[in-house]
Design an enzyme around this catalytic site. Structure first.
Site, PDB file in Angstrom:
ATOM      1  CE  LYS A  92     -14.501   9.810  -6.356  1.00  0.00           C
ATOM      2  NZ  LYS A  92     -14.015   8.593  -7.010  1.00  0.00           N
ATOM      3  CD  GLU A 114     -21.147  14.628  -8.465  1.00  0.00           C
ATOM      4  OE1 GLU A 114     -21.765  15.329  -7.628  1.00  0.00           O
ATOM      5  OE2 GLU A 114     -19.932  14.371  -8.371  1.00  0.00           O
ATOM      6  CB  SER A 380      -7.019   6.850  -6.020  1.00  0.00           C
ATOM      7  OG  SER A 380      -7.154   6.103  -7.221  1.00  0.00           O
TER       8      SER A 380
HETATM    9  C1  LIG Z   1     -13.373   8.622  -8.308  1.00  0.00           C
HETATM   10  C2  LIG Z   1     -12.056   7.968  -8.333  1.00  0.00           C
HETATM   11  C3  LIG Z   1     -10.954   8.548  -9.003  1.00  0.00           C
HETATM   12  C4  LIG Z   1     -11.062   9.795  -9.834  1.00  0.00           C
HETATM   13  O1  LIG Z   1     -11.456  10.930  -9.158  1.00  0.00           O
HETATM   14  P1  LIG Z   1     -10.439  12.094  -8.767  1.00  0.00           P
HETATM   15  O2  LIG Z   1     -11.310  13.162  -8.284  1.00  0.00           O
HETATM   16  O3  LIG Z   1      -9.673  12.454 -10.003  1.00  0.00           O
HETATM   17  O4  LIG Z   1      -9.538  11.551  -7.722  1.00  0.00           O
HETATM   18  C5  LIG Z   1      -9.731   7.925  -8.916  1.00  0.00           C
HETATM   19  N1  LIG Z   1      -9.576   6.766  -8.234  1.00  0.00           N
HETATM   20  C6  LIG Z   1     -10.611   6.168  -7.588  1.00  0.00           C
HETATM   21  C7  LIG Z   1     -10.361   4.890  -6.878  1.00  0.00           C
HETATM   22  C8  LIG Z   1     -11.882   6.742  -7.612  1.00  0.00           C
HETATM   23  O5  LIG Z   1     -12.897   6.132  -7.004  1.00  0.00           O
END
Ligand SMILES: *Cc1c(COP(=O)(O)O)cnc(C)c1O
Length: 396
Positions: A92, A114, A380
């Site tokens: 993010k 948000e 992620s």
């Molecule tokens: C917010 C988040 C997601 C989901 O958001 P995307 O916009 O689909 O990437 C996935 N993994 C983590 C660790 C997140 O914090």
């Protein structure tokens, strides 16, 4: 497969999805963003500042790690793109840094955002502290109570957290409230949307800012395997930003297959899921035409997933189009499969993943890959924020 256009059109559409369905009072703000975001992103001074922060502040490039034991078990070559090692614990921050830089260049003096689980809120509050810019984060009251540590972090970083009490008091209601704020302050305020959702140009802007993930994968694969593309890219999808960043550089390279994991919650047909691509129908949510979970009257259905980051009733228009055109395969991963996959990665590789990322890892339970296939999974985020859920699962 016929060659399609998987990228955004000049009108802001991906096939039939996308566009900007916004209140008239926001036309000017969205228009000025549309006419400037590409120029700003491509500007060399912007790139210099952005790349420097990605490197020295966020900690990029994130490693591409060959998961040897997992590869042995699943009989393919598994590489993990370690977005969990970024500052604030996920991908993010890539988007937050980029958008706040863009906002400053557009002369904005105030940031709103948000947040659902709080990850995007924390990333945005972090960058606003760094750049000394006023920050307000909207968060549903239910989430404020569930994710108190992230609320405290945002407050410590100097952001104002507004607890939203409309609707179900979750992410979708926080978005509505942020839009309401933006409608009242369109000239001095930039709304940092946290994923590849919302009206054009947000999905494209966020995808471009996250595309650093795929650019690094290209270089790292070349270095490690002598070839700059994999057979498969795998990522989880909430709104779609980590997936968009992972696949962006490979969209038109049909040698590379794309597998997306969405949250099937307690089961695809249990009535408790967030599997938007499997269950959704075309409609408009938060300014874009896309697939969303809605009943026959067009009322948005409350999504559910064990993972707060995947708990969104829509999906980015880019991903709706990738699914519609057959460019990607979409697998629905249930809560228990994600949790099992998280424990497996922890025990086999010593990495505790975020619950969202664990859905991407859940793909190995559903799909067989060839022995020679290189499979890059976007990890992620890290699992610190999910420890309570993991602990309860061990106990139960
Ligand atoms: C917010 C988040 C997601 C989901 O958001 P995307 O916009 O689909 O990437 C996935 N993994 C983590 C660790 C997140 O914090």
């Amino acid at each position: 497969m016929k060659q399609e256009n998987y990228n955004v059109s000049t009108e802001g559409y991906y096939g039939e999805f996308g566009g900007a369905y916004i209140p008239e009072i926001l036309y000017a703000a969205v228009d000025s963003l549309t006419s400037s975001y590409k120029k700003i992103i491509e500007d060399s001074e912007f790139q210099k500042e952005y790349q420097k922060l990605l490197a020295d502040y966020a900690g990029r490039p994130s490693p591409l790690y060959f998961a040897e034991r997992m590869s042995e078990k699943y009989r393919c070559r598994i590489y993990l793109k370690r977005e969990d090692l970024n500052h604030t614990g996920s991908h993010k921050i890539n988007n937050a840094i980029g958008q706040v830089l863009i906002a400053k260049r557009m002369g904005k003096t105030r940031i709103i955002a948000e947040t659902g689980a709080g990850q995007h809120g924390v990333a945005t509050a972090t960058v606003c502290a760094l750049m000394n810019i006023d920050c307000t984060v909207y968060m549903g009251k239910t989430d404020v109570e569930r994710q108190n540590l992230n609320v405290r972090k945002m407050e410590m970083l100097g952001a104002k957290v507004v607890s939203v009490t409309s609707g179900n008091m979750t992410l979708k209601d926080a978005v509505n409230e942020a839009i309401r704020d933006w409608v009242c302050n369109p000239s001095d305020t930039h709304y940092v949307i946290g994923s590849t959702v919302g009206p054009h140009p947000y999905p494209d802007m966020v995808a471009r800012l996250q595309s650093v993930i795929g650019k690094e994968i290209k270089l790292q694969l070349e270095e490690k395997t002598g070839r700059n593309f994999p057979e498969y890219l795998v990522a989880c999808v909430g709104g779609g930003s980590n997936a968009a960043g992972t696949v962006y550089e490979y969209l038109d390279d049909l040698r590379v297959k794309i597998v997306l994991a969405e949250a099937a919650g307690e089961g695809l047909y249990s009535g408790r899921s967030a599997a938007t691509i499997h269950l959704g129908t075309t409609g408009i949510i938060h300014g874009a035409k896309t697939l969303l979970m809605q009943n026959r009257d067009g009322q948005i259905e409350e999504p559910y997933s064990i993972s707060a980051g995947l708990d969104y009733p829509g999906i980015g228009p880019m991903h709706a189009n990738l699914a519609r055109t057959g460019r990607c395969e979409v697998l629905a991963i249930e809560d228990f499969e994600a949790v099992d996959a998280a424990f497996e990665l922890t025990r086999m590789e010593g990495i505790i993943p975020a619950l969202e990322s664990a859905h991407a890892l859940g793909v190995f339970r559903k799909k067989r890959f060839g022995k020679e296939d290189t499979v890059v999974v976007c990890l992620s985020g890290r699992g610190d924020k999910d420890m309570e859920t993991y602990i309860n699962r061990i106990g139960g």
